[in-house]
Design a protein around this motif. Structure first.
Motif, PDB file in Angstrom:
ATOM      1  N   ARG A 191      -3.588  -5.334  -2.872  1.00 29.70           N
ATOM      2  CA  ARG A 191      -2.888  -4.507  -1.892  1.00 29.70           C
ATOM      3  C   ARG A 191      -1.809  -3.650  -2.553  1.00 29.70           C
ATOM      4  O   ARG A 191      -1.509  -2.547  -2.095  1.00 29.70           O
ATOM      5  CB  ARG A 191      -2.262  -5.390  -0.812  1.00 29.70           C
ATOM      6  CG  ARG A 191      -3.282  -6.079   0.077  1.00 29.70           C
ATOM      7  CD  ARG A 191      -2.625  -6.979   1.122  1.00 29.70           C
ATOM      8  NE  ARG A 191      -3.628  -7.594   1.995  1.00 29.70           N
ATOM      9  CZ  ARG A 191      -3.344  -8.380   3.028  1.00 29.70           C
ATOM     10  NH1 ARG A 191      -2.073  -8.648   3.306  1.00 29.70           N
ATOM     11  NH2 ARG A 191      -4.310  -8.890   3.772  1.00 29.70           N
ATOM     12  N   ASP A 194      -3.790  -0.697  -4.795  1.00 28.93           N
ATOM     13  CA  ASP A 194      -4.520   0.354  -4.084  1.00 28.93           C
ATOM     14  C   ASP A 194      -3.581   1.037  -3.094  1.00 28.93           C
ATOM     15  O   ASP A 194      -3.174   0.431  -2.102  1.00 28.93           O
ATOM     16  CB  ASP A 194      -5.714  -0.251  -3.347  1.00 28.93           C
ATOM     17  CG  ASP A 194      -6.586   0.794  -2.689  1.00 28.93           C
ATOM     18  OD1 ASP A 194      -6.196   1.976  -2.661  1.00 28.93           O
ATOM     19  OD2 ASP A 194      -7.683   0.436  -2.191  1.00 28.93           O
ATOM     20  N   PRO A 195      -3.223   2.304  -3.343  1.00 33.12           N
ATOM     21  CA  PRO A 195      -2.314   3.009  -2.425  1.00 33.12           C
ATOM     22  C   PRO A 195      -2.793   2.998  -0.978  1.00 33.12           C
ATOM     23  O   PRO A 195      -1.976   2.984  -0.050  1.00 33.12           O
ATOM     24  CB  PRO A 195      -2.287   4.437  -2.982  1.00 33.12           C
ATOM     25  CG  PRO A 195      -2.601   4.261  -4.438  1.00 33.12           C
ATOM     26  CD  PRO A 195      -3.596   3.139  -4.499  1.00 33.12           C
ATOM     27  N   ALA A 196      -4.109   2.989  -0.787  1.00 37.99           N
ATOM     28  CA  ALA A 196      -4.655   2.989   0.567  1.00 37.99           C
ATOM     29  C   ALA A 196      -4.435   1.655   1.272  1.00 37.99           C
ATOM     30  O   ALA A 196      -4.584   1.568   2.498  1.00 37.99           O
ATOM     31  CB  ALA A 196      -6.154   3.317   0.528  1.00 37.99           C
ATOM     32  N   LYS A 197      -4.097   0.620   0.480  1.00 37.93           N
ATOM     33  CA  LYS A 197      -3.883  -0.703   1.068  1.00 37.93           C
ATOM     34  C   LYS A 197      -2.424  -1.156   0.990  1.00 37.93           C
ATOM     35  O   LYS A 197      -2.102  -2.272   1.386  1.00 37.93           O
ATOM     36  CB  LYS A 197      -4.771  -1.736   0.358  1.00 37.93           C
ATOM     37  CG  LYS A 197      -6.266  -1.528   0.587  1.00 37.93           C
ATOM     38  CD  LYS A 197      -7.081  -2.623  -0.077  1.00 37.93           C
ATOM     39  CE  LYS A 197      -8.573  -2.446   0.193  1.00 37.93           C
ATOM     40  NZ  LYS A 197      -9.382  -3.512  -0.446  1.00 37.93           N
ATOM     41  N   ASN A 198      -1.546  -0.268   0.497  1.00 37.82           N
ATOM     42  CA  ASN A 198      -0.137  -0.642   0.389  1.00 37.82           C
ATOM     43  C   ASN A 198       0.448  -1.055   1.734  1.00 37.82           C
ATOM     44  O   ASN A 198       1.325  -1.929   1.805  1.00 37.82           O
ATOM     45  CB  ASN A 198       0.685   0.519  -0.170  1.00 37.82           C
ATOM     46  CG  ASN A 198       0.478   0.740  -1.653  1.00 37.82           C
ATOM     47  OD1 ASN A 198       0.922   1.743  -2.202  1.00 37.82           O
ATOM     48  ND2 ASN A 198      -0.208  -0.178  -2.345  1.00 37.82           N
ATOM     49  N   TRP A 199      -0.035  -0.436   2.793  1.00 38.54           N
ATOM     50  CA  TRP A 199       0.510  -0.728   4.126  1.00 38.54           C
ATOM     51  C   TRP A 199       0.258  -2.173   4.554  1.00 38.54           C
ATOM     52  O   TRP A 199       0.958  -2.704   5.422  1.00 38.54           O
ATOM     53  CB  TRP A 199      -0.097   0.234   5.163  1.00 38.54           C
ATOM     54  CG  TRP A 199      -1.576   0.047   5.383  1.00 38.54           C
ATOM     55  CD1 TRP A 199      -2.589   0.624   4.681  1.00 38.54           C
ATOM     56  CD2 TRP A 199      -2.200  -0.772   6.372  1.00 38.54           C
ATOM     57  NE1 TRP A 199      -3.811   0.215   5.152  1.00 38.54           N
ATOM     58  CE2 TRP A 199      -3.605  -0.633   6.196  1.00 38.54           C
ATOM     59  CE3 TRP A 199      -1.733  -1.602   7.378  1.00 38.54           C
ATOM     60  CZ2 TRP A 199      -4.520  -1.320   6.997  1.00 38.54           C
ATOM     61  CZ3 TRP A 199      -2.651  -2.274   8.178  1.00 38.54           C
ATOM     62  CH2 TRP A 199      -4.017  -2.119   7.981  1.00 38.54           C
ATOM     63  N   LYS A 200      -0.751  -2.799   3.942  1.00 34.28           N
ATOM     64  CA  LYS A 200      -1.065  -4.191   4.277  1.00 34.28           C
ATOM     65  C   LYS A 200      -0.110  -5.180   3.612  1.00 34.28           C
ATOM     66  O   LYS A 200      -0.040  -6.340   4.013  1.00 34.28           O
ATOM     67  CB  LYS A 200      -2.492  -4.532   3.847  1.00 34.28           C
ATOM     68  CG  LYS A 200      -3.587  -3.861   4.663  1.00 34.28           C
ATOM     69  CD  LYS A 200      -4.947  -4.379   4.229  1.00 34.28           C
ATOM     70  CE  LYS A 200      -6.065  -3.816   5.084  1.00 34.28           C
ATOM     71  NZ  LYS A 200      -7.384  -4.382   4.707  1.00 34.28           N
TER      72      LYS A 200
END
Length: 276
Positions: A191, A194-200
């Motif tokens: 998480r 991956d910048p796309a999963k940082n919000w998790k």
């Protein structure tokens, strides 16, 4: 009302001698697929999804009973992914998903089951709990927010609550998605990477990770105190997501088949109806 379980890696919690440490999070027995080849599970999942869709439609048509599915796990355990997989292809009109986070100020003014009861599935529906009433014997116990006497009373209250649901036609299935501490570390790192999963990613997850052993003990205690033939707990080895998804879907379909929902008979003469 017990039903015949399909062969999966999931372990049904029975008796006070159950030990969570005895369940291997990597277990895929009796599935024959390779852990790194999840596509091999595809054909069976497609078959199960079709059957689940048919059974859910019958349950909705019957409109007398319901199914409650409870999902619990450590952080990154895969609850969201498991729900997404399970409900793929199911008519959303007959499903309700409820997530339980920290209680609001209003919810804290009531007993701990107040907010839970309001989200239980209606007749004809499948309800899915992403976290649940068990949070009140998990995080509260780990952080010392309740004492042992209160915790034991909560176990008693939970058992009575679930029996009330059962008495009113709600079948209950409870799943603990069991991952290893190493697997959690890898998923947390993924998480961050991956910048796309940082919000998790939630920094608080690292604080809770420090209580890993305490949480394992709290889960084990909750499951042994609150598992019965009518409201069983299943520990699902969840390091391999495809095996996790396959196991949960197999058990849910088996439970619905055991319920054997039937559509209502028409209150009119079908043969007398003429469409011009």
């Amino acid at each position: 009302m017990q039903f015949k379980l399909p062969k999966t890696p999931a372990v049904s919690v029975k008796g006070k001698d159950f030990k969570l440490a005895d369940v291997d999070p990597n277990d895929i027995t009796p599935f024959k697929h390779k852990p790194d080849d999840k596509d091999e599970a595809g054909p069976r999942l497609l078959e199960l999804r079709k059957r689940l869709n048919d059974l859910q439609e019958l349950l909705y048509a019957e409109h007398k009973r319901s199914l409650l599915i409870v999902l619990q796990a450590m952080d990154t355990g895969g609850k969201d992914g498991a729900i997404e997989n399970l409900l793929t292809g199911v008519n959303p009109a007959g499903v309700q998903v409820s997530s339980f986070k920290a209680p609001t100020s209003e919810e804290l003014k009531h007993d701990f089951l107040w907010r839970i009861h309001a989200q239980t599935p209606k007749q004809g529906h499948i309800g899915v709990f992403n976290r649940s009433h068990y949070e009140d014997v998990l995080i509260t116990r780990v952080h010392g927010l309740i004492d042992e006497k209160t915790c034991k009373q909560h176990y008693h209250d939970i058992n009575n609550f679930e029996q009330l649901l059962l008495n009113n036609g709600t079948r209950i299935l409870k799943f603990f998605l069991h991952i290893s501490k190493k697997e959690q570390a890898e998923r947390l790192q993924a998480r961050l990477d991956d910048p796309a999963k940082n919000w998790k990613f939630d920094p608080n997850d690292l604080k809770e990770r420090a209580y890993w052993d305490d949480y394992q003990a709290a889960y084990e205690a909750a499951m042994t105190h609150c598992s019965s033939g009518d409201a069983p707990w299943f520990v699902v080895p969840a390091n391999n997501k495809w095996a996790r998804d396959l196991a949960i879907t197999e058990i849910v379909v088996a439970a619905l088949e055991d319920m054997d929902p039937q559509p209502p008979k028409p209150d009119f003469d079908v043969k007398a109806q003429v469409i011009e």
